[in-house]
Every structure is written in C-alpha cells, then in structure tokens.
Design an enzyme around this catalytic site. Sequence first.
Site, PDB file in Angstrom:
ATOM      1  N   GLU A  77      45.300  48.624  34.812  1.00  0.00           N
ATOM      2  CA  GLU A  77      45.022  48.765  33.381  1.00  0.00           C
ATOM      3  C   GLU A  77      43.945  49.816  33.117  1.00  0.00           C
ATOM      4  O   GLU A  77      43.881  50.364  32.029  1.00  0.00           O
ATOM      5  CB  GLU A  77      44.656  47.423  32.739  1.00  0.00           C
ATOM      6  CG  GLU A  77      43.379  46.800  33.248  1.00  0.00           C
ATOM      7  CD  GLU A  77      43.092  45.429  32.620  1.00  0.00           C
ATOM      8  OE1 GLU A  77      44.007  44.610  32.559  1.00  0.00           O
ATOM      9  OE2 GLU A  77      41.942  45.213  32.202  1.00  0.00           O
ATOM     10  N   HIS A  94      39.906  40.257  36.892  1.00  0.00           N
ATOM     11  CA  HIS A  94      39.041  41.263  36.243  1.00  0.00           C
ATOM     12  C   HIS A  94      38.169  42.028  37.244  1.00  0.00           C
ATOM     13  O   HIS A  94      36.976  42.245  36.985  1.00  0.00           O
ATOM     14  CB  HIS A  94      38.168  40.605  35.166  1.00  0.00           C
ATOM     15  CG  HIS A  94      38.960  40.073  34.003  1.00  0.00           C
ATOM     16  ND1 HIS A  94      39.673  40.878  33.155  1.00  0.00           N
ATOM     17  CD2 HIS A  94      39.152  38.808  33.565  1.00  0.00           C
ATOM     18  CE1 HIS A  94      40.268  40.146  32.234  1.00  0.00           C
ATOM     19  NE2 HIS A  94      39.982  38.890  32.458  1.00  0.00           N
ATOM     20  N   GLU A 137      52.511  42.518  29.080  1.00  0.00           N
ATOM     21  CA  GLU A 137      51.460  41.648  28.537  1.00  0.00           C
ATOM     22  C   GLU A 137      51.552  41.624  27.006  1.00  0.00           C
ATOM     23  O   GLU A 137      51.796  42.650  26.380  1.00  0.00           O
ATOM     24  CB  GLU A 137      50.083  42.179  28.949  1.00  0.00           C
ATOM     25  CG  GLU A 137      48.917  41.329  28.448  1.00  0.00           C
ATOM     26  CD  GLU A 137      47.556  41.833  28.937  1.00  0.00           C
ATOM     27  OE1 GLU A 137      47.436  43.040  29.261  1.00  0.00           O
ATOM     28  OE2 GLU A 137      46.618  41.021  28.995  1.00  0.00           O
ATOM     29  N   ARG A 196      49.572  33.714  31.330  1.00  0.00           N
ATOM     30  CA  ARG A 196      48.374  33.991  32.118  1.00  0.00           C
ATOM     31  C   ARG A 196      47.394  32.865  31.836  1.00  0.00           C
ATOM     32  O   ARG A 196      47.167  32.518  30.675  1.00  0.00           O
ATOM     33  CB  ARG A 196      47.780  35.330  31.674  1.00  0.00           C
ATOM     34  CG  ARG A 196      46.608  35.798  32.513  1.00  0.00           C
ATOM     35  CD  ARG A 196      45.960  37.053  31.928  1.00  0.00           C
ATOM     36  NE  ARG A 196      44.802  36.707  31.128  1.00  0.00           N
ATOM     37  CZ  ARG A 196      43.827  37.569  30.782  1.00  0.00           C
ATOM     38  NH1 ARG A 196      43.905  38.839  31.148  1.00  0.00           N
ATOM     39  NH2 ARG A 196      42.811  37.185  30.059  1.00  0.00           N
ATOM     40  N   TRP A 215      32.531  45.082  37.870  1.00  0.00           N
ATOM     41  CA  TRP A 215      33.117  45.432  36.582  1.00  0.00           C
ATOM     42  C   TRP A 215      32.501  44.644  35.476  1.00  0.00           C
ATOM     43  O   TRP A 215      32.090  43.521  35.664  1.00  0.00           O
ATOM     44  CB  TRP A 215      34.627  45.200  36.597  1.00  0.00           C
ATOM     45  CG  TRP A 215      35.299  46.387  36.024  1.00  0.00           C
ATOM     46  CD1 TRP A 215      35.374  46.707  34.700  1.00  0.00           C
ATOM     47  CD2 TRP A 215      35.954  47.431  36.723  1.00  0.00           C
ATOM     48  NE1 TRP A 215      36.049  47.895  34.547  1.00  0.00           N
ATOM     49  CE2 TRP A 215      36.411  48.348  35.760  1.00  0.00           C
ATOM     50  CE3 TRP A 215      36.178  47.690  38.081  1.00  0.00           C
ATOM     51  CZ2 TRP A 215      37.098  49.504  36.109  1.00  0.00           C
ATOM     52  CZ3 TRP A 215      36.850  48.818  38.412  1.00  0.00           C
ATOM     53  CH2 TRP A 215      37.315  49.736  37.434  1.00  0.00           C
ATOM     54  N   TYR A 245      34.030  35.964  30.777  1.00  0.00           N
ATOM     55  CA  TYR A 245      34.849  36.960  30.087  1.00  0.00           C
ATOM     56  C   TYR A 245      36.319  36.534  30.139  1.00  0.00           C
ATOM     57  O   TYR A 245      36.788  36.011  31.126  1.00  0.00           O
ATOM     58  CB  TYR A 245      34.695  38.333  30.749  1.00  0.00           C
ATOM     59  CG  TYR A 245      35.590  39.372  30.127  1.00  0.00           C
ATOM     60  CD1 TYR A 245      35.357  39.816  28.836  1.00  0.00           C
ATOM     61  CD2 TYR A 245      36.685  39.868  30.817  1.00  0.00           C
ATOM     62  CE1 TYR A 245      36.191  40.752  28.244  1.00  0.00           C
ATOM     63  CE2 TYR A 245      37.530  40.811  30.233  1.00  0.00           C
ATOM     64  CZ  TYR A 245      37.275  41.242  28.948  1.00  0.00           C
ATOM     65  OH  TYR A 245      38.108  42.162  28.370  1.00  0.00           O
ATOM     66  N   ARG A 268      50.028  48.506  36.051  1.00  0.00           N
ATOM     67  CA  ARG A 268      49.693  48.088  34.682  1.00  0.00           C
ATOM     68  C   ARG A 268      49.331  49.213  33.716  1.00  0.00           C
ATOM     69  O   ARG A 268      49.014  48.973  32.552  1.00  0.00           O
ATOM     70  CB  ARG A 268      48.557  47.060  34.741  1.00  0.00           C
ATOM     71  CG  ARG A 268      49.079  45.757  35.268  1.00  0.00           C
ATOM     72  CD  ARG A 268      48.077  44.643  35.307  1.00  0.00           C
ATOM     73  NE  ARG A 268      47.265  44.455  34.128  1.00  0.00           N
ATOM     74  CZ  ARG A 268      47.708  44.006  32.949  1.00  0.00           C
ATOM     75  NH1 ARG A 268      48.972  43.721  32.787  1.00  0.00           N
ATOM     76  NH2 ARG A 268      46.874  43.865  31.948  1.00  0.00           N
ATOM     77  N   ASP A 322      44.175  36.711  36.004  1.00  0.00           N
ATOM     78  CA  ASP A 322      43.448  37.986  36.025  1.00  0.00           C
ATOM     79  C   ASP A 322      42.061  37.769  36.627  1.00  0.00           C
ATOM     80  O   ASP A 322      41.276  36.966  36.108  1.00  0.00           O
ATOM     81  CB  ASP A 322      43.324  38.512  34.581  1.00  0.00           C
ATOM     82  CG  ASP A 322      42.886  39.967  34.505  1.00  0.00           C
ATOM     83  OD1 ASP A 322      42.392  40.490  35.519  1.00  0.00           O
ATOM     84  OD2 ASP A 322      43.031  40.569  33.418  1.00  0.00           O
ATOM     85  N   GLU A 343      46.007  39.498  39.188  1.00  0.00           N
ATOM     86  CA  GLU A 343      45.713  40.826  38.616  1.00  0.00           C
ATOM     87  C   GLU A 343      44.304  41.293  38.954  1.00  0.00           C
ATOM     88  O   GLU A 343      43.361  40.495  38.952  1.00  0.00           O
ATOM     89  CB  GLU A 343      45.892  40.710  37.100  1.00  0.00           C
ATOM     90  CG  GLU A 343      45.513  41.954  36.319  1.00  0.00           C
ATOM     91  CD  GLU A 343      45.661  41.715  34.820  1.00  0.00           C
ATOM     92  OE1 GLU A 343      46.434  40.816  34.432  1.00  0.00           O
ATOM     93  OE2 GLU A 343      44.998  42.421  34.053  1.00  0.00           O
TER      94      GLU A 343
END
Length: 411
Positions: free
Chosen positions: A271, A221, A348, A156, A411, A168, A292, A219, A245
């Site tokens: 996730e 996020h 992962e 990743r 988020w 982040y 996930r 990702d 992702e």
Amino acid sequence: MVQHGARDTMKITNAYVNVTSPGRNFVRLKIETDEGIYGLGDSTLNGRELAVASYLTDHVIPCIIGRDPFQTEDIWQYLYRGAYWRRGPVTMAAIGAVDVALWDIKGKALQTPVYNLLGGKSREGVLVYGHATGKDKDHALEDVARHKEMGYKAVRVQSGIPGLEATYGIAKGAGGYEPAERGLPSEYEWSSELYLRHVPKLFARVREVFGDELHLLHDCHHRLTPIEAGRLGKELEPFHLFWMEDPTPAELQEGFRIIREHTTTPIAVGEVFNSIWDGHDLIRNQWIDYLRMAPSHGGGLTPLKKAADFAELYHVRSGLHGATDLSPVTMAASLHFDTAIHNFGIQERMPHSAETDAVFPHHYSFKDGKMFPGDEPGLGVDLDEALAAKYPYQRAYLPINRKLDGTLTDW
Ligand code: EZ4
Ligand code: CO
C-alpha cells in the site's frame, strides 16, 4: 462530437486541483479538453496533501496543456522520465492523478467504461473485504457479525490489545476508523510482545464463532521484524487467513525470505509502494502473494497494469489498497482495474462517509460482498465542486506509534 478512431487530435486545454475535506482531506485533479470532455484523478497523499497539490499546480499542469490526452503512455513516460527525479510518493501520486484522469477522458471520448480499455470484463463484480474492529476481542467479534450481515464474504479483523491504551486501526467510537486525525499527529503505543500474544487468540475465537467459510484477513501495519512475522504467520496457520498484510517494513525486500521460510500464511504488501521497483524482488522471488499498490499511489493505471502483468508471471495477485484516504476517484479506477485484470485477488473496501459520497457522486456499488464499477463511460465518478468548496482543507496527519520504551516503531 468528433469520431474517435481516425479522429482529429484532442487537446488538453486546462487542468486544476481541488483540495476538499468532507470529513477528511482529498486532492482531486481535473483535466479539461477542447472537446468539452474532462477527466478526474486522485492525488491524495494522507498527511502530505498540499505537497502533491503544489507539485501538480506548480510543476506538472503547465507541461501537459496542449497535449493529446489519448497519449496515456507517452505522457506518463514524459512525466516520469522527464522529471529526472524519479519515484517517491509525492511525484508518483501526482503522475498517478494525471494518468487516471487521462484514462477517464479516453473512456468518455470512446463512450466506454475504463474496464473495456484495460482488457474488458474478466469477472462480474469484484470480491471486497471490509474492516471489522473492536476495542477488545468481543467487540471485534460483534463487528465481524455486523459485516456478515451486510453481506461481506471477506473481513479484515483487528482488535485492541490487552495492556495497550489505544491501537492504530481500531475505531474509537461507533462506525469505522479514520486513518488520519485532524490537528497535529496523535501518538499511540505499541508492543510487539503483547500483540503477538493476542492475535492468535483473536483468530481462534473468530473461527470458533464464524466457522470456516468466511475469508479472514489481518493487517500488521509493518510493525514486526521478519522473524516475529514468521512466528505470527505460523501461529495463524490453523485459522487459514486469506492474508497477513504488511508484516514488516518492505524497504529490505529480502527480509520477506525469512517470513516465507517459516509460514504458509499468504502475505500481502504494497500500500505504500509507488513503483514496481518497490516490490520487484518480493515478486520475482515469490515472497509475497498479493500486491496492494493502488492507482493513486502507484503512479496511475498505466504502470499498475504493467505491475499486474509482471506479478502474474509469479502467481502474485492484486489486493488493492482501498482505505478512506483513497478517494472515490481511486475507488472507481481500482474497480475498473479489478474487473479487467486476470490475476485479481481481492479489493479493500472502507466505505466513505455520506459527506464524502455526496461530494463525489459515483456509479460504483456494493452488493453481496462484491463491488461493481458501473457501466458509465470513463470512470463513472464526478466531483460536485460547489459542495466540495464548502469543505476547505484542514490539517490532518496519520498518528505516530511509539514502543513502550518511547522509541518510534518502524511505521
Ligand atoms: O494505514 O490508508 O490497509 N489499510 C491500511 C490503512 C493505511 C492508511 C494510510 O494512509 O493500512 O489504514
Ligand atoms: Co494496510
């Protein structure tokens, strides 16, 4: 020991929670039985750890004493349906810990690794991806090279974004990043405009330097709108990502239709899911490619097996969350699961610190880009309680992200 099969009923005699913080917080459940066999579960909920510890200690443990730990299905239904208040991350992390601990007990009692209880080995070793990060493109490239040297076949890639202070998911110093930070929540800044400009250039460079062989993942996020995610997926198509992702928050499941209509870049989500109902529409409409949800947050191995079987009907494969906030107990449970299910995709892997590994001795291992659950009965993971007690809980949170105008991101 009692022979299981035509056996006497085993009973749960005691259960208790340890909260330990070897570098970061973990919430671990231990369930003991009248046969001396015990099982472990993980109910770590990053940034809300004590809520789950209380849920278990105050509300769940008193209800499971005296029950037969082999009844994984009935106990799961009892805790899920019986609570009246269904779903939610706190509830499901608590139920998940009980369920995983019971599978651990069942495996130890039957003297077999948990993967044999879930269907047996479908594969030798599970493909894992590692996290390459860097404060800019060049540092991210160096980290990709480092991961290749460690044997990873899938990486990743995240990097700092030109024009933004801190992002982040990027390590601040040497080594990996840690999702939670001690103290009150820190704040990062975010700009989708700057991000969208940067990411295709990052992956163009990665492919240029490392060629076509390496699997690449990214990702988002949950930071983009569906149409922004469609644009990013389309621009990343020449670089053939394994997945993109969490492109957008998934409460509005039909938002993913827009992404799907615009790009063939595969999508991974889940996730933060705690139930199959969080992704029901995503799966049955074939809007995603990878699910996930991990055993700790998804309510345990019992519902996760059902979710995987449902997803299989729609060509959706697994890609279980495996960040550092998922304890070695969850890593072990995930690896048994990944080994057994047919529609496994990838796992992962964010390695835990040496401190954490010492607190949770385990039999799983990593070699040549794959992980192996080990062949110990049960999960093959333990908690060194004396060592764990040396690391008391410390307040820690996931960071908050604000757009440049000060409003919070999705988020
Ligand atoms: O933000 O585990 O894919 N991994 C991630 C993680 C999550 C944290 C949340 O607790 O997105 O870094
Ligand atoms: Co993620």
